[in-house]
Design an enzyme around this catalytic site. Sequence first.
Site: not given
Lengths: 282, 282
Positions: B155-157, B162, B62, B138
């Site tokens: 800030d994705s997987t 998804p 982060h 998004g």
Amino acid sequence: MGISFTEKHADTVDFTIQADEHIYSKKSQFQKIDFYKSKEFGTFFTLDDILMTTEKDEFIYHEMISHIPMAVNPDIKTVLVIGGGDGGTVRELTRYPTIERIEMVEIDEMVVRACQKYLPQTASMLGDLRVELFFEDGIKYISGKKEMYDLILVDSTDPIGPGEGLFSKQFYKDCFVALKENGILINQHESPFYENDRMEMLRAHSKIKGIFPISKVYQFNVPTYASGNWLFGFASKKLHPIADFKRDEWEKFKIYTRYYNTDLHCASFALPTYVREMLEKA
Amino acid sequence: MGISFTEKHADTVDFTIQADEHIYSKKSQFQKIDFYKSKEFGTFFTLDDILMTTEKDEFIYHEMISHIPMAVNPDIKTVLVIGGGDGGTVRELTRYPTIERIEMVEIDEMVVRACQKYLPQTASMLGDLRVELFFEDGIKYISGKKEMYDLILVDSTDPIGPGEGLFSKQFYKDCFVALKENGILINQHESPFYENDRMEMLRAHSKIKGIFPISKVYQFNVPTYASGNWLFGFASKKLHPIADFKRDEWEKFKIYTRYYNTDLHCASFALPTYVREMLEKA
């Protein structure tokens, strides 16, 4: 059906590799030695069930232990490697035509012989004419030696079992005495993230910085070591790893490296704040 | 007796955490969501059995996604966060009094609600008055928006489930259009070491560098992610992450960070040779 190897990265954290074959398992006088073959990492070996070296990522550790000091003092002629049984550190050193003599002191001959048989990728240069192997305790070997080496590389296991004395104050003092006035000591410096590794990191650093005028720590990523965030110590009598960095001179060697490069040289000394703070307090 | 969580870092490589408690397990419309408590990492959660965030090491990810762009353009006022359901990225952004508006678009409201309940360490600042939450896709959200944002943080997987569309060329193009002329895009950029991660890293990079005039990659260590060696992409219309780095201006914010610091800022863009070469060829 293969066999699996698990290393505990912490009490409640396991790293497990599904191997295809367990090709060697013997107990030496000092430790249990195991070699495995695996899809992901190629051949790898363990000492007392701690992962040491894999074919896939060994280049990272071996480049970072050797090329950093060579780029600070490209005139290094005489090197002592303590530990380093897999031969990977010596392999990187032999790439410098300017190095005249490499003494490697490994306590456990069985590790070296097994690596020569099963891990030629790292061990293949141990027969270089400039290399002399000593199967002895590095602590005894260095004791009493004075101003003999330009560079000492402590390529050791963790500070348990045969590696323990290589993290002692007396040993670091003996290294200081054994180094010439431009001498550099690089040591395996553990890792900041998991408690056990962090304690050893701090103990090592507090000892070394009491002995050497210059004592820095640099980081690199070893995917198969706990947390991936591993450290080497850079200690010296006079040379600073960044102020005395000889970028252009090192580039002239034209040594192709897969991890180390001259931008990464300086970058590797920029530590995360939490690591820097821990080391300052050590 | 606890329960164990295992993530496959590669087909034949497992990372296992012995947890004390499995405190939440639900299927949302999009994915399986699980929260655990553990000794080593505190509370952590997974999506479709991929580890997302742990209390112990979330500060690294982060801080590195947010402070790097803020130190290149300290005048950033309007930020769009896509994904980031745990709230940790928003938490870091709210530390800047100069940021006026943060839109967070997370497709899965259940992730946010569970984090607010079980992971307040990351989710606690989602109620900041400058933050507006949108539980939407998004990809659709950004489509058609023009020059609205100074900064977009993806800030994705991983690009499965998804997160997949957040690695598409059209999405990156839409980000470009949605950014103002000084705009910066930071995206989760996978990792160079294991084959699956490396393929996604290369696919993402080849798309972004075809769209943005400036497209760089920086690295950091996340101990609980595969290999530990993780990457973010830094793409922008004009600003260069090092040439335009405002070290002194950033220091004036007096934001205490545990991983990021201004030395590490430049250092994180110095990549290992094998990574640099892969990205150049991408």
